[in-house]
Design an enzyme around this catalytic site. Structure first.
Site, PDB file in Angstrom:
ATOM      1  N   ASP A   1     -10.079  -3.612  -5.399  1.00 11.18           N
ATOM      2  CA  ASP A   1      -9.276  -2.564  -4.782  1.00 11.18           C
ATOM      3  C   ASP A   1      -9.160  -1.419  -5.782  1.00 11.18           C
ATOM      4  O   ASP A   1      -8.759  -1.632  -6.929  1.00 11.18           O
ATOM      5  CB  ASP A   1      -7.885  -3.133  -4.453  1.00 11.18           C
TER       6      ASP A   1
ATOM      7  N   SER B   1       0.824  -1.198   0.000  1.00 12.46           N
ATOM      8  CA  SER B   1       0.000   0.000   0.000  1.00 12.46           C
ATOM      9  C   SER B   1       0.868   1.262   0.000  1.00 12.46           C
ATOM     10  O   SER B   1       1.643   1.485  -0.933  1.00 12.46           O
ATOM     11  CB  SER B   1      -0.955  -0.037   1.197  1.00 12.46           C
TER      12      SER B   1
ATOM     13  N   HIS C   1      -7.997  -4.959  -0.628  1.00  9.38           N
ATOM     14  CA  HIS C   1      -6.860  -4.227  -0.065  1.00  9.38           C
ATOM     15  C   HIS C   1      -6.634  -4.675   1.378  1.00  9.38           C
ATOM     16  O   HIS C   1      -7.570  -4.876   2.145  1.00  9.38           O
ATOM     17  CB  HIS C   1      -7.142  -2.729  -0.108  1.00  9.38           C
TER      18      HIS C   1
END
Length: 313
Positions: free
Chosen positions: A250, A156, A280
């Site tokens: 996502d 991320s 995610h």
């Protein structure tokens, strides 16, 4: 509207529901201090412990006027064949050495490599480019300390930092031997692709992304800043071998696809894989969801291969 009941299997839904029970979607409306407390508690609930034989030591490096805490994981007493710098996720606002502690420990034992987790500075106390500066400083420290190949890995927000460091160090005497980016946010076009299809995905929404951006920048204009948005770079030549693994459900998945395509178009090595039906943050599901378990094995295999200088894709 995307029908997630068809895309996401029962195991993954159970993971989503468990996550939401600790970190409800409306946590975004709480104060930053409250969000951190809730996030840290969630991370503790998902903590899977250390594999047998892994040791970890927390120290700090001091590249300038402040210290950067790091945690170093080792699986054996002998020197590892490669070193992994790991940058954690958390939207540049949340997380630290503890939030991804077990992930780093497992990555260490399954590859045999030394893993160094970097506790970069967070917003809003430290606005962009503080996190990038710390990530770059950590790489430069590692380049001066280790003779082994140095790999960059992050999920991320951490994937964003890994990519930004790869772009920034192409002209350095030492540069990364490879990078593995896990559902990274890289500054892609929010008017198309997964940003539209999965704008309201479980676990991460477009609103979440905009919130993180506003906090990290303090509202400053970062358009064109490649240390913030690596996809804005005009030059993708001479980047290290790159593996990008994203989640289908996502909004950030298209960033991985676009980044891999740019590396390939510039003559580099890149492999992008979108994990079907995953969301995610699925690294925390690697022990409870079959799809996440398989994906973590792909991540481990990618890190191990790049550390050996291999390109099997």
């Amino acid at each position: 509207m995307t029908d997630y009941r068809k895309l996401i299997d029962a195991e993954t839904w159970a993971f989503i529901e468990r996550t939401d029970s600790y970190y409800p979607p409306d946590t975004i409306d709480d104060t930053i201090a409250q969000q951190r407390e809730i996030y840290d508690r969630m991370c503790r609930e998902f903590f899977a412990g250390y594999p047998q034989g892994v040791t970890a030591k927390t120290t700090a490096i001091e590249p300038g006027d402040h210290a950067i805490a790091i945690r170093t994981y080792r699986a054996e007493e002998k020197p590892a064949e490669a070193v992994v710098l790991y940058f954690h996720g958390g939207g540049f606002i949340l997380g630290g050495l503890d939030s991804h502690d077990d992930v780093c420990a497992e990555l260490c034992t399954r590859t045999g490599y030394e893993v160094v987790s970097v506790d970069y500075r967070l917003a809003p106390e430290h606005l962009h480019p503080a996190a990038f500066d710390d990530a770059l400083a950590a790489f430069e420290w590692a380049a001066g300390r280790y003779e082994q190949p140095i790999l960059l890995c992050g999920d991320s927000a951490g994937g964003n930092l890994a990519a930004a460091v790869s772009h920034a160090t192409r002209g350095h005497k030492r540069h990364p031997a490879g990078q593995v980016l896990i559902y990274p946010g890289l500054g892609g076009d929010q008017s198309k692709g997964s940003y539209v299809t999965h704008a309201e995905a479980p676990m991460l929404t477009l609103r979440d992304l905009e919130f993180s951006k506003d906090i990290r920048t303090g509202g400053a204009d970062v358009s064109g800043d490649i240390t913030y948005m690596p996809l804005k770079d005009a030059d993708f030549a001479n980047l290290p071998p790159t593996v990008i693994i994203t989640a289908q459900c996502d909004p950030l998945s298209s960033d991985g696809e676009a980044y891999g395509a740019r590396v390939l178009a510039a003559g580099g090595k890149a492999w992008w894989f979108e994990e079907p039906g995953l969301v995610h943050g699925y690294l925390r599901a690697r022990h409870s969801v079959g799809r996440a378990r398989a994906s973590f094995s792909r991540i481990v295999d990618a890190v191990a291969a790049l550390g050996r200088g291999e390109w099997p894709w």
